[in-house]
Design a protein around this motif. Sequence first.
Motif, PDB file in Angstrom:
ATOM      1  N   TYR A  17      -0.094  56.311 -38.235  1.00 12.99           N
ATOM      2  CA  TYR A  17      -1.309  55.839 -38.908  1.00 12.99           C
ATOM      3  C   TYR A  17      -2.333  56.964 -38.808  1.00 12.99           C
ATOM      4  N   LEU A  18      -2.883  57.350 -39.933  1.00  7.67           N
ATOM      5  CA  LEU A  18      -3.848  58.442 -39.981  1.00  7.67           C
ATOM      6  C   LEU A  18      -5.259  57.881 -40.041  1.00  7.67           C
ATOM      7  N   VAL A  19      -6.069  58.242 -39.055  1.00  5.06           N
ATOM      8  CA  VAL A  19      -7.471  57.827 -39.025  1.00  5.06           C
ATOM      9  C   VAL A  19      -8.317  58.963 -39.590  1.00  5.06           C
ATOM     10  N   VAL A  20      -9.001  58.683 -40.690  1.00 10.74           N
ATOM     11  CA  VAL A  20      -9.786  59.696 -41.393  1.00 10.74           C
ATOM     12  C   VAL A  20     -11.273  59.480 -41.126  1.00 10.74           C
ATOM     13  N   LYS A  21     -11.919  60.516 -40.616  1.00 10.99           N
ATOM     14  CA  LYS A  21     -13.371  60.503 -40.441  1.00 10.99           C
ATOM     15  C   LYS A  21     -13.949  61.706 -41.158  1.00 10.99           C
ATOM     16  N   GLU A  22     -15.269  61.751 -41.254  1.00 10.70           N
ATOM     17  CA  GLU A  22     -15.916  62.843 -41.978  1.00 10.70           C
ATOM     18  C   GLU A  22     -15.588  64.197 -41.364  1.00 10.70           C
ATOM     19  N   ASP A  23     -15.458  64.232 -40.039  1.00 12.65           N
ATOM     20  CA  ASP A  23     -15.269  65.512 -39.358  1.00 12.65           C
ATOM     21  C   ASP A  23     -13.899  65.656 -38.699  1.00 12.65           C
ATOM     22  N   SER A  24     -12.979  64.723 -38.933  1.00  6.70           N
ATOM     23  CA  SER A  24     -11.683  64.832 -38.273  1.00  6.70           C
ATOM     24  C   SER A  24     -10.606  63.997 -38.954  1.00  6.70           C
ATOM     25  N   LEU A  25      -9.367  64.418 -38.729  1.00  7.37           N
ATOM     26  CA  LEU A  25      -8.185  63.663 -39.130  1.00  7.37           C
ATOM     27  C   LEU A  25      -7.341  63.501 -37.870  1.00  7.37           C
TER      28      LEU A  25
END
Length: 202
Positions: free
Chosen positions: A49-57
Amino acid sequence: MISSLRGEVTAVTLSSAVIETGGVGLLFNATPNTLSTLQVGAQAKVHTYLVVKEDSLTLYGFATTDERDTFATLMGAKGVGAKLALAMLAVHTPDALRQAIAAKDTAALTRVPGLGPKGAQRVILDVGDKLGPLRGEGELEFDLPAATDEANPQVVAALVGLGWNEAAATGAVLQVTTAQNATDVSALLRAALRNLGAAKRV
């Protein structure tokens, strides 16, 4: 969305692993239970499961699709991020979480570090029956060996990373460490998690 990885395991730590696929080594965070199934140099498959944030993957890996789907559902609860959802799966199996939520058992849920009574009630309310029916799994059972006088710092650090304070983590590791298995950090971590859960039930 990266839904799975298959390839050679090139690294395993107490909180993450790397699988090389297509010439690229992909690092993912995982629970002690999932990590204990991986061996450097062996072929393996994990569901991710890939958690995507503005500054990180950030990629998270799981031994089963049930664990991955449970992780995703838990993050739908208010106040539950990836770290807390992973900690919940480090302490409980998906079925144990289903049982606790269905029974509104806040005591079982608060065995998870960082999840207090109010947070547990929010999880019960927000998750409800979204995890689906039981799938025939029980709590993870680990043998708890006799105590010794030296705590493995790697295991303590891993427990602190999951949310326990250093004193509690050190005490749990001391209670499950023996000279015979002191080098098996994965077994120590799983046993310490079981010990911490048992202590919070008292």
